[in-house]
Write a protein that holds these residues in place. Structure first.
Motif, PDB file in Angstrom:
ATOM      1  N   ALA A 137       0.844  -1.201   0.000  1.00 41.65           N
ATOM      2  CA  ALA A 137       0.000   0.000   0.000  1.00 41.65           C
ATOM      3  C   ALA A 137       0.882   1.254   0.000  1.00 41.65           C
ATOM      4  CB  ALA A 137      -0.897  -0.007   1.234  1.00 41.65           C
ATOM      5  N   PRO A 138       0.412   2.365  -0.582  1.00 37.50           N
ATOM      6  CA  PRO A 138       1.184   3.611  -0.550  1.00 37.50           C
ATOM      7  C   PRO A 138       1.398   4.076   0.891  1.00 37.50           C
ATOM      8  CG  PRO A 138      -0.596   3.732  -2.147  1.00 37.50           C
ATOM      9  CD  PRO A 138      -0.842   2.496  -1.341  1.00 37.50           C
ATOM     10  N   PHE A 139       2.496   4.798   1.110  1.00 33.69           N
ATOM     11  CA  PHE A 139       2.768   5.326   2.449  1.00 33.69           C
ATOM     12  C   PHE A 139       3.406   6.701   2.344  1.00 33.69           C
ATOM     13  CE2 PHE A 139       6.557   2.983   1.207  1.00 33.69           C
ATOM     14  CZ  PHE A 139       7.627   3.733   1.685  1.00 33.69           C
ATOM     15  N   ARG A 140       3.358   7.432   3.442  1.00 33.47           N
ATOM     16  CA  ARG A 140       3.889   8.791   3.523  1.00 33.47           C
ATOM     17  C   ARG A 140       5.313   8.732   4.071  1.00 33.47           C
ATOM     18  NH1 ARG A 140       3.379  13.021   7.648  1.00 33.47           N
ATOM     19  NH2 ARG A 140       3.176  15.096   6.703  1.00 33.47           N
ATOM     20  N   PHE A 141       6.216   9.458   3.430  1.00 34.60           N
ATOM     21  CA  PHE A 141       7.622   9.494   3.846  1.00 34.60           C
ATOM     22  C   PHE A 141       8.058  10.950   3.925  1.00 34.60           C
ATOM     23  CE2 PHE A 141      12.164   9.147   2.050  1.00 34.60           C
ATOM     24  CZ  PHE A 141      12.737   9.078   3.314  1.00 34.60           C
ATOM     25  N   VAL A 142       8.468  11.379   5.113  1.00 33.23           N
ATOM     26  CA  VAL A 142       8.883  12.760   5.341  1.00 33.23           C
ATOM     27  C   VAL A 142      10.404  12.822   5.439  1.00 33.23           C
ATOM     28  CG1 VAL A 142       8.694  14.771   6.844  1.00 33.23           C
ATOM     29  CG2 VAL A 142       6.722  13.254   6.547  1.00 33.23           C
ATOM     30  N   VAL A 143      11.003  13.678   4.642  1.00 38.64           N
ATOM     31  CA  VAL A 143      12.448  13.889   4.716  1.00 38.64           C
ATOM     32  C   VAL A 143      12.677  14.893   5.842  1.00 38.64           C
ATOM     33  CG1 VAL A 143      14.519  14.560   3.452  1.00 38.64           C
ATOM     34  CG2 VAL A 143      12.618  13.462   2.243  1.00 38.64           C
ATOM     35  N   GLU A 144      12.938  14.377   7.009  1.00 35.30           N
ATOM     36  CA  GLU A 144      12.985  15.187   8.231  1.00 35.30           C
ATOM     37  C   GLU A 144      14.427  15.594   8.536  1.00 35.30           C
ATOM     38  OE1 GLU A 144      13.552  16.152  12.247  1.00 35.30           O
ATOM     39  OE2 GLU A 144      14.036  14.105  11.604  1.00 35.30           O
ATOM     40  N   GLU A 145      14.618  16.839   8.973  1.00 33.92           N
ATOM     41  CA  GLU A 145      15.945  17.412   9.151  1.00 33.92           C
ATOM     42  C   GLU A 145      16.817  16.601  10.114  1.00 33.92           C
ATOM     43  OE1 GLU A 145      16.985  21.378  11.346  1.00 33.92           O
ATOM     44  OE2 GLU A 145      16.452  21.861   9.269  1.00 33.92           O
ATOM     45  N   THR A 159      22.057   8.054  -0.559  1.00 31.75           N
ATOM     46  CA  THR A 159      21.450   6.767  -0.198  1.00 31.75           C
ATOM     47  C   THR A 159      20.376   6.903   0.880  1.00 31.75           C
ATOM     48  OG1 THR A 159      23.198   6.282   1.433  1.00 31.75           O
ATOM     49  CG2 THR A 159      23.557   5.501  -0.820  1.00 31.75           C
ATOM     50  N   PHE A 160      19.943   8.129   1.162  1.00 26.90           N
ATOM     51  CA  PHE A 160      18.999   8.363   2.253  1.00 26.90           C
ATOM     52  C   PHE A 160      17.650   7.686   2.042  1.00 26.90           C
ATOM     53  CE2 PHE A 160      15.619  10.981   4.197  1.00 26.90           C
ATOM     54  CZ  PHE A 160      15.990  10.894   5.531  1.00 26.90           C
ATOM     55  N   LEU A 161      17.244   7.457   0.798  1.00 24.10           N
ATOM     56  CA  LEU A 161      15.944   6.822   0.551  1.00 24.10           C
ATOM     57  C   LEU A 161      15.829   5.472   1.241  1.00 24.10           C
ATOM     58  CD1 LEU A 161      15.350   7.656  -3.216  1.00 24.10           C
ATOM     59  CD2 LEU A 161      14.099   8.573  -1.250  1.00 24.10           C
ATOM     60  N   THR A 162      16.960   4.849   1.543  1.00 23.20           N
ATOM     61  CA  THR A 162      16.932   3.583   2.281  1.00 23.20           C
ATOM     62  C   THR A 162      16.170   3.724   3.589  1.00 23.20           C
ATOM     63  OG1 THR A 162      19.114   3.120   1.348  1.00 23.20           O
ATOM     64  CG2 THR A 162      18.400   1.726   3.172  1.00 23.20           C
ATOM     65  N   ALA A 163      16.253   4.897   4.204  1.00 23.74           N
ATOM     66  CA  ALA A 163      15.600   5.127   5.497  1.00 23.74           C
ATOM     67  C   ALA A 163      14.090   5.178   5.399  1.00 23.74           C
ATOM     68  CB  ALA A 163      16.121   6.425   6.128  1.00 23.74           C
ATOM     69  N   VAL A 208       9.655  11.502  -8.324  1.00 24.82           N
ATOM     70  CA  VAL A 208      10.906  12.250  -8.166  1.00 24.82           C
ATOM     71  C   VAL A 208      12.095  11.319  -8.023  1.00 24.82           C
ATOM     72  CG1 VAL A 208       9.774  14.258  -7.174  1.00 24.82           C
ATOM     73  CG2 VAL A 208      10.590  12.449  -5.653  1.00 24.82           C
ATOM     74  N   ALA A 209      11.865  10.061  -7.614  1.00 23.40           N
ATOM     75  CA  ALA A 209      12.981   9.135  -7.407  1.00 23.40           C
ATOM     76  C   ALA A 209      12.479   7.701  -7.399  1.00 23.40           C
ATOM     77  CB  ALA A 209      13.700   9.445  -6.099  1.00 23.40           C
ATOM     78  N   ASP A 210      13.393   6.796  -7.701  1.00 18.08           N
ATOM     79  CA  ASP A 210      13.145   5.363  -7.595  1.00 18.08           C
ATOM     80  C   ASP A 210      14.319   4.727  -6.863  1.00 18.08           C
ATOM     81  OD1 ASP A 210      10.695   4.624  -9.313  1.00 18.08           O
ATOM     82  OD2 ASP A 210      11.858   5.878 -10.671  1.00 18.08           O
ATOM     83  N   MET A 211      14.032   3.734  -6.063  1.00 17.84           N
ATOM     84  CA  MET A 211      15.057   2.949  -5.388  1.00 17.84           C
ATOM     85  C   MET A 211      14.827   1.474  -5.720  1.00 17.84           C
ATOM     86  SD  MET A 211      15.973   2.722  -1.297  1.00 17.84           S
ATOM     87  CE  MET A 211      14.310   2.187  -0.819  1.00 17.84           C
ATOM     88  N   ARG A 212      15.835   0.817  -6.257  1.00 16.88           N
ATOM     89  CA  ARG A 212      15.715  -0.591  -6.606  1.00 16.88           C
ATOM     90  C   ARG A 212      16.680  -1.408  -5.748  1.00 16.88           C
ATOM     91  NH1 ARG A 212      18.249  -4.121 -10.361  1.00 16.88           N
ATOM     92  NH2 ARG A 212      19.537  -2.398 -11.083  1.00 16.88           N
ATOM     93  N   THR A 213      16.178  -2.468  -5.146  1.00 16.42           N
ATOM     94  CA  THR A 213      16.972  -3.361  -4.312  1.00 16.42           C
ATOM     95  C   THR A 213      16.909  -4.766  -4.887  1.00 16.42           C
ATOM     96  OG1 THR A 213      16.426  -2.048  -2.352  1.00 16.42           O
ATOM     97  CG2 THR A 213      17.256  -4.270  -1.976  1.00 16.42           C
ATOM     98  N   VAL A 214      18.071  -5.367  -5.092  1.00 11.60           N
ATOM     99  CA  VAL A 214      18.138  -6.747  -5.559  1.00 11.60           C
ATOM    100  C   VAL A 214      18.585  -7.615  -4.396  1.00 11.60           C
ATOM    101  CG1 VAL A 214      19.158  -8.363  -7.198  1.00 11.60           C
ATOM    102  CG2 VAL A 214      18.705  -6.004  -7.895  1.00 11.60           C
TER     103      VAL A 214
END
Length: 281
Positions: free
Chosen positions: A21-29, A57-61, A141-147
């Motif tokens: 399901a979609p989720f909200r992700f905040v880039v917090e300081e 690599t912050f999108l990992t968070a 705005v971005a994609d993250m792919r994990t293998v």
């Protein structure tokens, strides 16, 4: 909604194998600063007290913002003793993320396929994509792919004994504290990186480094040279295991619009490689 890479750098859409399901992700300081410090960033734009840019690599968070139903793996049981991280890729379609960005994200499995391992047995590869939009905008705005690679045996692959670190390298020796600090910053809580009993049950001498820790350090080195805003694609390939006590070396090379980092262990083996493509490449 899948993520094959096109010549333009955009991850193309196909029907997903499974999606959360979609989720909200905040880039917090505060989280940006925590992640930057956990990956030993010396990049001023990651550490400035106001309006910092997120490390590459912050999108990992983003997994810290996910509930179980947001994962493409929701309802699938996995034995993390037999799961390896093969590759990681980030594509930035609209420039860098910065503190204050409010994103909507969705994770999906692109594909699953099998290969025969070099030591025998079947290895199952799974490509998982997490796609990010600024809330209210149509274009990602971005994609993250994990293998990830699931090995056939739950005892894990054969593991070499850790090598004592010589007095060389350009970073302090890796410690278990480094692993835990990165896991807290990123949300990767696989116990194989901090629980000695769990790691030994998987066939390893003890906990070993999170690959994305050194990858994050290398990406930060690239950002120092190129500027975070200039990077449009970052590709990481993991090749060997790093251990507590290892002093890693980071060699950065530049070839036109492409920057590459090779991270080596004390015995000279390659731990991982990172390739960054800048805007216009």
């Amino acid at each position: 909604m899948s993520s094959q890479s096109s010549a333009s750098g955009r991850l193309t859409d196909q029907d997903p194998v499974a999606a959360g399901a979609p989720f909200r992700f905040v880039v917090e300081e505060g989280k940006v600063h925590e992640f930057a410090r956990a990956t030993r960033s010396r990049c001023a734009e990651h550490l400035r007290p106001e309006d910092p840019l997120a490390p590459l690599t912050f999108l990992t968070a983003s997994q810290l913002w996910m509930a179980p139903e947001h994962s493409a793996w929701h309802g699938v049981e996995r034995d993390f003793r037999s799961v390896l991280h093969g590759e990681q890729e980030y594509v930035f379609h609209a420039g860098p993320l910065r503190a204050g960005d409010v994103l909507t994200a969705r994770q999906f499995i692109e594909r699953t396929y099998d290969k025969q391992g070099r030591r025998g047995g079947t290895m199952r590869f799974t490509d998982v994509v997490t796609r990010f939009w600024r809330t209210g905008e149509a274009e990602p705005v971005a994609d993250m792919r994990t293998v990830t690679i699931t090995v056939e045996s739950t005892a894990g692959p054969a593991a070499a004994a850790p090598v004592a670190a010589p007095a060389a390298g350009d970073e302090p020796p890796l410690t278990l504290t480094d692993f835990v600090r990165y896991q807290g910053a990123s949300g990767d809580f696989n116990p194989i990186h901090h629980d000695p009993g769990f790691a030994r049950a998987a066939g390893y001498p003890g906990p070993f480094a999170v690959g994305m820790l050194a990858a994050g350090v290398a990406a930060n080195r690239i950002a120092e040279l190129a500027g975070t805003a200039a990077v449009r694609r970052l590709r990481i390939r993991f090749q060997s295991t790093a251990w507590p006590g290892d002093v890693l070396s980071y060699a950065i090379s530049e070839d036109g619009p492409t920057l590459s980092a090779t991270v080596k262990r004390p015995d000279g083996s390659v731990h991982l490689t990172v390739v960054a493509e800048r805007e216009g490449s």
